[in-house]
Each structure stands twice: as C-alpha cells, then as structure tokens.
Design a protein around this motif. Structure first.
Motif, mmCIF file in Angstrom:
data_model
loop_
_atom_site.group_PDB
_atom_site.id
_atom_site.type_symbol
_atom_site.label_atom_id
_atom_site.label_comp_id
_atom_site.label_asym_id
_atom_site.label_seq_id
_atom_site.Cartn_x
_atom_site.Cartn_y
_atom_site.Cartn_z
ATOM 1 N N ALA A 37 0.809 -1.220 0.000
ATOM 2 C CA ALA A 37 0.000 0.000 0.000
ATOM 3 C C ALA A 37 0.843 1.271 0.000
ATOM 4 O O ALA A 37 0.318 2.348 0.226
ATOM 5 N N GLY A 38 2.128 1.151 -0.216
ATOM 6 C CA GLY A 38 2.982 2.331 -0.256
ATOM 7 C C GLY A 38 3.276 2.919 1.108
ATOM 8 O O GLY A 38 3.548 4.117 1.204
ATOM 9 N N GLN A 39 3.226 2.101 2.150
ATOM 10 C CA GLN A 39 3.497 2.602 3.491
ATOM 11 C C GLN A 39 4.938 3.099 3.585
ATOM 12 O O GLN A 39 5.881 2.386 3.248
ATOM 13 N N ASP A 40 5.107 4.333 4.051
ATOM 14 C CA ASP A 40 6.432 4.943 4.115
ATOM 15 C C ASP A 40 7.409 4.145 4.960
ATOM 16 O O ASP A 40 8.586 4.032 4.606
ATOM 17 N N ILE A 41 6.957 3.586 6.077
ATOM 18 C CA ILE A 41 7.872 2.855 6.962
ATOM 19 C C ILE A 41 8.470 1.652 6.230
ATOM 20 O O ILE A 41 9.662 1.372 6.355
ATOM 21 N N LEU A 42 7.672 0.966 5.441
ATOM 22 C CA LEU A 42 8.186 -0.184 4.704
ATOM 23 C C LEU A 42 9.147 0.258 3.609
ATOM 24 O O LEU A 42 10.229 -0.321 3.453
ATOM 25 N N LYS A 43 8.797 1.309 2.883
ATOM 26 C CA LYS A 43 9.697 1.814 1.836
ATOM 27 C C LYS A 43 11.024 2.281 2.433
ATOM 28 O O LYS A 43 12.084 1.995 1.886
ATOM 29 N N THR A 44 10.971 2.975 3.572
ATOM 30 C CA THR A 44 12.182 3.479 4.221
ATOM 31 C C THR A 44 13.077 2.332 4.681
ATOM 32 O O THR A 44 14.295 2.357 4.473
ATOM 33 N N HIS A 45 12.492 1.330 5.307
ATOM 34 C CA HIS A 45 13.283 0.200 5.796
ATOM 35 C C HIS A 45 13.872 -0.610 4.641
ATOM 36 O O HIS A 45 15.021 -1.060 4.726
ATOM 37 N N LEU A 46 13.101 -0.805 3.574
ATOM 38 C CA LEU A 46 13.631 -1.534 2.418
ATOM 39 C C LEU A 46 14.770 -0.764 1.758
ATOM 40 O O LEU A 46 15.786 -1.355 1.372
ATOM 41 N N ALA A 47 14.632 0.547 1.639
ATOM 42 C CA ALA A 47 15.674 1.364 1.003
ATOM 43 C C ALA A 47 16.973 1.366 1.814
ATOM 44 O O ALA A 47 18.052 1.568 1.252
ATOM 45 N N ALA A 48 16.885 1.120 3.112
ATOM 46 C CA ALA A 48 18.066 1.161 3.972
ATOM 47 C C ALA A 48 18.811 -0.172 4.049
ATOM 48 O O ALA A 48 19.883 -0.239 4.649
ATOM 49 N N THR A 49 18.280 -1.217 3.437
ATOM 50 C CA THR A 49 18.908 -2.533 3.566
ATOM 51 C C THR A 49 20.210 -2.634 2.776
ATOM 52 O O THR A 49 20.405 -1.962 1.771
#
Length: 175
Positions: free
Chosen positions: A117-129
């Motif tokens: 659903a485009g949740q920012d927390i998930l996008k942020t955590h994935l981008a930081a991996t």
C-alpha cells in the motif's frame, strides 16, 4: 443474492528494533491472482503484554497460517503468542532459510508479485537494507551494514518467505 466471504491466506512476521523500543508486524496475504499483498503495523513503547495483546488481536482478525519471528530478537514473545493460539515459527536471521527467504522476496519484488500500500515505513526500511553474502552462496539482509533501521524489511522477508514455501515445508511450532 448471496454474498461470499473471500478469505486470503495470511502470513505474519514480527521483528523488533535493535533497542526493542519499536515492533513491526508485517502481514502478507496471497490474493487469488497469486500476488502477495503486504502491509505493516508499527508500535512504539508498548510493554511485552500490550504488544502480545495487539498481535493476538490482529492474528484473530487475519488468521495467519504462521507468525514468524527471529528467536534472537522476538523469541521472548513466542510463548505468550503460542498460548494465545497463534502458530509461531522461529525463523533465525542467521539461518540458511532466511537467506533463501531473501532471494524469494527479491524475486517476488522483481516479478511484480509483491504489492503493498505504499506505506512509508516499509519503503524506508527496504531502502536502507544492505546485502551480506552467505557462506552457501546466497545472501541475506545485513543488519549492521544497513544505513538506518530495517526491522520492517526483515519482517517482510520472513513473511514472504513463509508465504512462498510449499505448505508442508513451513516449520510451525507450538510452544
């Protein structure tokens, strides 16, 4: 006219932040078109009892086949969740299974099978991996090399990994 309740197969995974002040529960649901829909719940500052209660409430709602967790980070909650009737599955970050789950998650992302659903927390955590090579030739998400918190991404990998396993291979443990 009769209404039909559609039940999607659900899988959940729990991961805690390094200092245990935040908890992330990722739910993955297999849709009829075989796409995997995912979303994350985030909690801050809950006691162990409060967190277990919140997870139990969501588990009753979504009825996951399994709730995965890393025994090194969230293992202390597993007995409480199991007593609440939730099928729990220890899924250690350092295991070969987790490396395989990382590959499966990346494949699901690359193929468009994984949707969210485009949740920012998930996008942020994935981008930081960051990636860490495994001794078996695979790879896993690297916790120490990651630039920011990645707990939601770790939970996503566990949930997707269990969702993409043949049903007989998911290790479900009742404590």
């Amino acid at each position: 006219e009769s209404s039909v309740l559609r039940v999607w197969q659900s899988y959940m995974a729990l991961e805690l932040s390094f200092n245990r002040d935040k908890a992330y529960l990722v739910t993955v649901q297999e849709r009829p078109d075989k796409k995997l829909a995912c979303f994350v719940h985030e909690w801050t500052g809950l006691s162990n009892v409060q967190l277990a209660s919140e997870i139990a409430t969501l588990s009753r709602r979504f009825r996951p086949r399994v709730l995965a967790y890393d025994p090194n980070t969230a293992g202390f909650l597993a007995p409480q969740l199991s007593r609440a009737g939730i099928a729990v599955a220890p899924t250690a970050w350092a295991s070969t299974s987790f490396s395989i789950f990382c590959d499966q998650t990346l494949a699901a992302m690359d193929s468009g099978q994984l949707i969210h659903a485009g949740q920012d927390i998930l996008k942020t955590h994935l981008a930081a991996t960051a990636r860490k090579p495994a001794s078996d030739g695979g790879w896993r998400i690297a916790r120490r090399a990651s630039t920011n918190p990645i707990s939601a991404a770790v939970a996503l990998v566990m949930a997707v990994g269990h969702a993409t396993q043949p049903q007989s291979e998911s290790a479900i443990v009742v404590i």
